[in-house]
Design a protein around this motif. Structure first.
Motif, short mmCIF file in Angstrom:
data_model
loop_
_atom_site.label_atom_id
_atom_site.label_comp_id
_atom_site.label_asym_id
_atom_site.label_seq_id
_atom_site.Cartn_x
_atom_site.Cartn_y
_atom_site.Cartn_z
N LEU A 56 2.72 14.97 3.68
CA LEU A 56 1.99 13.91 4.37
C LEU A 56 2.57 13.68 5.77
O LEU A 56 3.79 13.76 5.96
N PRO A 57 1.73 13.35 6.75
CA PRO A 57 2.20 13.11 8.12
C PRO A 57 2.75 11.69 8.29
O PRO A 57 2.21 10.88 9.05
N VAL A 58 3.83 11.40 7.59
CA VAL A 58 4.36 10.04 7.54
C VAL A 58 5.80 10.01 8.01
O VAL A 58 6.50 11.04 8.04
N GLU A 59 6.25 8.81 8.36
CA GLU A 59 7.66 8.55 8.66
C GLU A 59 8.21 7.66 7.56
O GLU A 59 7.52 6.77 7.07
N HIS A 60 9.47 7.92 7.17
CA HIS A 60 10.07 7.12 6.10
C HIS A 60 11.43 6.60 6.54
O HIS A 60 12.20 7.30 7.20
N ASN A 67 14.72 -1.99 1.29
CA ASN A 67 13.32 -1.71 1.02
C ASN A 67 12.95 -0.35 1.60
O ASN A 67 13.41 0.03 2.68
N SER A 68 12.11 0.37 0.88
CA SER A 68 11.69 1.71 1.28
C SER A 68 10.33 1.64 1.97
O SER A 68 9.36 1.15 1.39
N TRP A 69 10.24 2.15 3.22
CA TRP A 69 9.02 2.07 4.01
C TRP A 69 8.51 3.47 4.36
O TRP A 69 9.25 4.28 4.91
N THR A 70 7.25 3.71 4.04
CA THR A 70 6.57 4.96 4.39
C THR A 70 5.41 4.59 5.30
O THR A 70 4.54 3.81 4.90
N ARG A 109 -2.52 8.67 0.55
CA ARG A 109 -2.87 10.10 0.62
C ARG A 109 -4.38 10.26 0.87
O ARG A 109 -4.80 11.08 1.70
N ARG A 110 -5.18 9.48 0.18
CA ARG A 110 -6.62 9.56 0.39
C ARG A 110 -6.99 9.19 1.81
O ARG A 110 -7.80 9.86 2.47
N ILE A 111 -6.40 8.11 2.32
CA ILE A 111 -6.69 7.67 3.67
C ILE A 111 -6.27 8.72 4.69
O ILE A 111 -7.00 9.02 5.65
N ILE A 123 -1.07 2.36 8.17
CA ILE A 123 -0.90 2.11 6.73
C ILE A 123 0.58 2.26 6.41
O ILE A 123 1.21 3.27 6.76
N ARG A 124 1.13 1.26 5.74
CA ARG A 124 2.54 1.32 5.33
C ARG A 124 2.64 1.10 3.82
O ARG A 124 1.97 0.23 3.27
N LEU A 125 3.47 1.91 3.20
CA LEU A 125 3.74 1.78 1.76
C LEU A 125 5.16 1.27 1.61
O LEU A 125 6.09 1.84 2.18
#
Length: 421
Positions: A56-60, A67-70, A109-111, A123-125
């Motif tokens: 996924l094209p995300v930063e973590h 707290n864990s941020w994606t 992932r869908r988004i 979008i942040r997880l």
């Protein structure tokens, strides 16, 4: 990719359920889930989660409170946060907390696929650190740090069953307790927060409904109540001469049920009673009890508290005793955002054909996010037999699939709401 050209993508609910089962295999034993916060198994669960982000094209990153941020960056800095928690109680269930994290990952992932890695809003997880508080007795640790409602000095000296200090356990996980307030920086650009969670109670199953929109979390009034009577010999003291502290407490234990039943969603629980001297041959001279009262309406909560106090005085006098109250802890009710509640109900109707609104009795990270002024709502999915915090915790797989699909629709509608606001 422009909106007209993008390919419609649906969330993969089946894959999400498979991930939940995989996590269970990795972090549970024959007694249940063992993802106790600030322990190696919890860290293992977090490593497992990170392994699912590689494509996924995300930063973590982890914030100052653990707290864990994606983050999936969008065309706008306005941010939709999705999340829950991976930690569990000892011997816990396979869905509590982690359902919300895995569902959020599936939605992210869908988004990402639908918008070719660049959604209209960011979008942040989030996987909140130590929601349960099972090891050190400090629930909602990470989310309260995020919200700014934490209390470092009160937490610093907390110890677990082995005498290990919370401060030291955090340090072993890379968290400096004096810096946890820096987690408030993560609130920048937050426009809304959504959380999917199992109900943990029997209401939806009794109503034969799979899903519900959550109105908010109930406030809590928790008190220690001590009745003072007179110790006396159980054989030689006539019934008319007794000052039985347990008798007064027993009357209150029954009365709180009447008090709670005046209000449709209220609950009152006398969960602990200790008697002194605590022997079969003595009238109880002192009885220590605890009372937990909850409701979403602050006025109802205050009324129940007052009525319980008044009744305790009445029953103490009837039994020739006195009574003292001391507050253990309290927290105000936290209603969720009315527009997001409506959107949540709407997607539940679209997904299942019927909707229901209900308050949450248990506390959740979502309430802390809401206290920070961020529009928030939760969605509940039915729990079989109403059981949670137990290895037999379960939800029908078709209901899990419905929940993830509805949560995905809620995310889409919330994105549209954020863009229009």
């Amino acid at each position: 990719m422009c909106a007209d050209a993008r390919i419609a993508v649906t969330v993969d609910s089946k894959a999400a359920v498979s991930l939940l089962k995989e996590l269970r295999e990795v972090t549970a034993d024959e007694h249940g889930a063992q993802r106790l916060a600030w322990t190696p198994m919890w860290l293992k669960a977090r490593e497992w989660f990170l392994s699912k982000l590689s494509d996924l094209p995300v930063e973590h990153h982890y914030d100052a409170a653990g707290n864990s941020w994606t983050t999936l960056s969008g065309a706008s800095e306005k941010t939709l946060i999705l999340g829950s928690h991976l930690d569990s109680v000892p011997n816990g269930g396979w869905l509590d907390g982690c359902l919300g994290v895995v569902a959020a990952l599936s939605v992210l992932r869908r988004i990402s696929h639908e918008f070719d890695g660049k959604p209209p809003v960011t979008i942040r997880l989030v996987d909140w650190a130590d929601e349960e508080g099972a090891r050190f007795g400090r629930s909602l640790f990470g989310s309260s740090a995020f919200a700014g409602t934490h209390s470092i000095e009160a937490d610093r000296s907390r110890t677990d069953a082995n005498g290990i200090h919370l401060e030291d356990a955090l340090a072993q996980c890379g968290v400096a307790i004096d810096r946890i307030g820096d987690a408030q920086q993560e609130r920048a650009n937050a426009s809304s927060y959504l959380e999917l969670h199992i109900e943990q109670g029997p209401v939806l199953e009794q109503m034969a409904l799979p899903l519900a929109a959550v109105l908010g979390t109930k406030g809590v009034e928790r008190h220690a109540i001590t009745f003072h009577g007179q110790e006396a010999h159980s054989g030689s003291t006539p019934m008319t001469a007794r000052r039985d502290a347990l008798a007064a407490a027993a009357k209150l234990a029954l009365e709180i049920r009447t008090i709670a039943k005046k209000h449709p969603d209220a609950v009152c629980t006398m969960g602990s009673v200790k008697t002194y001297p605590g022997i079969v041959t003595a009238v109880v001279g002192r009885c220590e009890a605890t009372l937990d009262q909850r409701d979403l309406d602050a006025g109802v909560l205050a009324t129940m508290y007052r009525e319980a106090q008044e009744k305790s005085v009445k029953f103490a006098e009837e039994e020739g005793c006195t009574v003292e109250w001391s507050r253990i802890w309290n927290i105000a009710p936290e209603p969720f955002h009315p527009t997001l509640i409506e959107l949540c109900e709407e997607v539940i109707r679209e997904t299942t054909g019927a909707s229901h609104r209900m308050p949450s009795g248990p506390l959740h990270d979502a309430a802390e996010v809401s206290r920070a002024g961020i529009p928030t709502v939760m969605m509940f999915v039915q729990s079989l037999k109403g059981i949670s915090h137990n290895r037999i915790e379960d939800t029908r797989e078709d209901h899990l699939a419905l929940a993830i699909a509805a949560f995905d629709r809620l995310a889409s509608k919330t994105i549209d709401w954020i863009r229009a606001s």
